[in-house]
Design a protein around this motif. Structure first.
Motif, PDB file in Angstrom:
ATOM      1  N   ASN A   1       9.347 -15.141  39.437  1.00  0.00           N
ATOM      2  CA  ASN A   1       9.810 -16.598  39.163  1.00  0.00           C
ATOM      3  C   ASN A   1       9.657 -17.431  40.483  1.00  0.00           C
ATOM      4  OD1 ASN A   1      10.794 -16.014  36.764  1.00  0.00           O
ATOM      5  ND2 ASN A   1      12.840 -15.221  37.359  1.00  0.00           N
ATOM      6  N   GLN A   2       9.775 -17.199  41.648  1.00  0.00           N
ATOM      7  CA  GLN A   2       9.494 -17.975  42.924  1.00  0.00           C
ATOM      8  C   GLN A   2       8.090 -18.059  42.889  1.00  0.00           C
ATOM      9  OE1 GLN A   2      11.081 -15.918  46.333  1.00  0.00           O
ATOM     10  NE2 GLN A   2      13.566 -15.980  45.536  1.00  0.00           N
ATOM     11  N   LEU A   3       7.325 -17.135  42.767  1.00  0.00           N
ATOM     12  CA  LEU A   3       5.697 -17.453  42.906  1.00  0.00           C
ATOM     13  C   LEU A   3       5.230 -18.405  41.578  1.00  0.00           C
ATOM     14  CD1 LEU A   3       4.095 -13.698  43.490  1.00  0.00           C
ATOM     15  CD2 LEU A   3       3.982 -15.629  44.868  1.00  0.00           C
ATOM     16  N   ALA A   4       5.554 -17.840  40.384  1.00  0.00           N
ATOM     17  CA  ALA A   4       5.296 -18.908  39.441  1.00  0.00           C
ATOM     18  C   ALA A   4       5.787 -20.467  39.734  1.00  0.00           C
ATOM     19  CB  ALA A   4       5.963 -18.532  38.290  1.00  0.00           C
ATOM     20  N   ASP A   5       6.756 -20.514  40.342  1.00  0.00           N
ATOM     21  CA  ASP A   5       7.496 -22.065  40.786  1.00  0.00           C
ATOM     22  C   ASP A   5       6.753 -22.556  41.678  1.00  0.00           C
ATOM     23  OD1 ASP A   5       9.472 -22.010  38.694  1.00  0.00           O
ATOM     24  OD2 ASP A   5      11.068 -21.214  40.240  1.00  0.00           O
ATOM     25  N   ALA A   6       6.193 -21.747  42.496  1.00  0.00           N
ATOM     26  CA  ALA A   6       5.395 -22.337  43.765  1.00  0.00           C
ATOM     27  C   ALA A   6       3.944 -22.832  43.196  1.00  0.00           C
ATOM     28  CB  ALA A   6       5.177 -21.055  44.816  1.00  0.00           C
ATOM     29  N   ARG A   7       3.515 -21.994  42.303  1.00  0.00           N
ATOM     30  CA  ARG A   7       2.010 -22.628  41.431  1.00  0.00           C
ATOM     31  C   ARG A   7       2.407 -23.365  40.636  1.00  0.00           C
ATOM     32  NH1 ARG A   7      -1.594 -17.069  41.287  1.00  0.00           N
ATOM     33  NH2 ARG A   7      -1.180 -16.272  43.271  1.00  0.00           N
ATOM     34  N   SER A   8       3.515 -23.746  40.048  1.00  0.00           N
ATOM     35  CA  SER A   8       3.779 -24.728  39.049  1.00  0.00           C
ATOM     36  C   SER A   8       3.239 -24.200  37.489  1.00  0.00           C
ATOM     37  CB  SER A   8       3.216 -26.050  39.408  1.00  0.00           C
ATOM     38  OG  SER A   8       3.859 -26.427  40.487  1.00  0.00           O
ATOM     39  N   ILE A   9       3.247 -22.849  37.263  1.00  0.00           N
ATOM     40  CA  ILE A   9       2.712 -22.370  36.117  1.00  0.00           C
ATOM     41  C   ILE A   9       4.161 -21.421  35.694  1.00  0.00           C
ATOM     42  CG2 ILE A   9       0.431 -22.336  36.646  1.00  0.00           C
ATOM     43  CD1 ILE A   9       0.809 -19.224  37.369  1.00  0.00           C
ATOM     44  N   SER A  10       4.002 -21.193  34.297  1.00  0.00           N
ATOM     45  CA  SER A  10       4.995 -20.218  33.703  1.00  0.00           C
ATOM     46  C   SER A  10       4.845 -18.801  34.303  1.00  0.00           C
ATOM     47  CB  SER A  10       4.812 -20.187  32.459  1.00  0.00           C
ATOM     48  OG  SER A  10       3.751 -19.663  31.954  1.00  0.00           O
ATOM     49  N   ARG A  11       5.957 -18.123  34.076  1.00  0.00           N
ATOM     50  CA  ARG A  11       6.107 -16.621  34.607  1.00  0.00           C
ATOM     51  C   ARG A  11       4.961 -15.946  33.821  1.00  0.00           C
ATOM     52  NH1 ARG A  11      11.626 -14.606  34.148  1.00  0.00           N
ATOM     53  NH2 ARG A  11      11.003 -14.280  31.954  1.00  0.00           N
ATOM     54  N   SER A  12       4.602 -16.271  32.497  1.00  0.00           N
ATOM     55  CA  SER A  12       3.828 -15.447  31.811  1.00  0.00           C
ATOM     56  C   SER A  12       2.488 -15.759  32.110  1.00  0.00           C
ATOM     57  CB  SER A  12       3.820 -15.966  30.176  1.00  0.00           C
ATOM     58  OG  SER A  12       3.136 -15.376  29.450  1.00  0.00           O
ATOM     59  N   GLU A  13       2.016 -17.063  32.460  1.00  0.00           N
ATOM     60  CA  GLU A  13       0.702 -17.262  32.972  1.00  0.00           C
ATOM     61  C   GLU A  13       0.461 -16.648  34.093  1.00  0.00           C
ATOM     62  OE1 GLU A  13       0.068 -21.851  31.443  1.00  0.00           O
ATOM     63  OE2 GLU A  13       1.225 -21.673  33.096  1.00  0.00           O
ATOM     64  N   LEU A  14       1.480 -16.450  35.320  1.00  0.00           N
ATOM     65  CA  LEU A  14       1.428 -15.625  36.442  1.00  0.00           C
ATOM     66  C   LEU A  14       0.997 -14.277  36.158  1.00  0.00           C
ATOM     67  CD1 LEU A  14       1.505 -15.569  39.773  1.00  0.00           C
ATOM     68  CD2 LEU A  14       3.890 -15.112  39.262  1.00  0.00           C
ATOM     69  N   ILE A  15       1.814 -13.616  35.389  1.00  0.00           N
ATOM     70  CA  ILE A  15       1.597 -12.352  35.081  1.00  0.00           C
ATOM     71  C   ILE A  15       0.186 -11.913  34.427  1.00  0.00           C
ATOM     72  CG2 ILE A  15       2.516 -10.361  33.659  1.00  0.00           C
ATOM     73  CD1 ILE A  15       5.364 -11.434  34.006  1.00  0.00           C
ATOM     74  N   GLN A  16      -0.324 -13.016  33.712  1.00  0.00           N
ATOM     75  CA  GLN A  16      -1.378 -12.939  32.970  1.00  0.00           C
ATOM     76  C   GLN A  16      -2.723 -12.798  33.888  1.00  0.00           C
ATOM     77  OE1 GLN A  16      -2.746 -14.997  29.634  1.00  0.00           O
ATOM     78  NE2 GLN A  16      -0.670 -15.426  29.227  1.00  0.00           N
ATOM     79  N   GLU A  17      -2.517 -13.819  35.180  1.00  0.00           N
ATOM     80  CA  GLU A  17      -3.281 -14.005  36.375  1.00  0.00           C
ATOM     81  C   GLU A  17      -3.501 -12.711  37.114  1.00  0.00           C
ATOM     82  OE1 GLU A  17      -2.874 -17.338  38.908  1.00  0.00           O
ATOM     83  OE2 GLU A  17      -2.707 -18.669  37.359  1.00  0.00           O
ATOM     84  N   LEU A  18      -2.369 -12.165  37.171  1.00  0.00           N
ATOM     85  CA  LEU A  18      -2.390 -10.924  38.171  1.00  0.00           C
ATOM     86  C   LEU A  18      -2.951  -9.591  37.423  1.00  0.00           C
ATOM     87  CD1 LEU A  18       1.561 -11.333  39.301  1.00  0.00           C
ATOM     88  CD2 LEU A  18      -0.827 -11.723  40.859  1.00  0.00           C
ATOM     89  N   VAL A  19      -2.452  -9.569  36.129  1.00  0.00           N
ATOM     90  CA  VAL A  19      -3.083  -8.474  35.225  1.00  0.00           C
ATOM     91  C   VAL A  19      -4.721  -8.566  35.347  1.00  0.00           C
ATOM     92  CG1 VAL A  19      -3.115  -7.362  33.237  1.00  0.00           C
ATOM     93  CG2 VAL A  19      -1.115  -8.061  34.001  1.00  0.00           C
ATOM     94  N   ARG A  20      -5.007 -10.079  35.041  1.00  0.00           N
ATOM     95  CA  ARG A  20      -6.522 -10.103  35.059  1.00  0.00           C
ATOM     96  C   ARG A  20      -7.324  -9.899  36.144  1.00  0.00           C
ATOM     97  NH1 ARG A  20      -5.986 -15.423  33.094  1.00  0.00           N
ATOM     98  NH2 ARG A  20      -5.857 -14.764  30.918  1.00  0.00           N
TER      99      ARG A  20
END
Length: 97
Positions: free
Chosen positions: A66-85
């Motif tokens: 949640n903190q990483l997603a907030d820092a990047r101004s994206i949703s948690r779902s988008e962050l997880i997709q980026e990490l998995v990709r």
């Protein structure tokens, strides 16, 4: 006893009086509204080619995401997709070597 417009302590005198409130904007009950909204959301996701995946995470890991997603101004779902990709692409590149 006299009924005065500003007197709200005798509620029984004003029980039949209509009070202004938020207008009803949807003819369906709330439960049906939620079902319709969920169905529409699933339809939109399907059109975008998205599939639902569920996983369980530790609370601390979830807080970190949640903190990483907030820092990047994206949703948690988008962050997880980026990490998995990112992970999948690095795994593919190491397998090709």
């Amino acid at each position: 006893m006299a009924k005065h417009r500003s007197d709200r302590t005798t509620l029984d005198l004003f029980a039949d009086e209509k009070r202004p409130g938020r207008p009803k904007t949807n003819p369906h009950p709330r439960e049906l509204q939620l079902k319709i909204n969920k169905r529409n959301q699933l339809k939109r996701d399907k059109e975008k080619g998205l599939h639902r995946v569920e996983l369980k995470l530790e609370a601390t890991l979830l807080d970190d995401l949640n903190q990483l997603a907030d820092a990047r101004s994206i949703s948690r779902s988008e962050l997880i997709q980026e990490l998995v990709r990112e992970y999948v692409s690095t795994q593919r590149s190491t397998q090709l070597k």
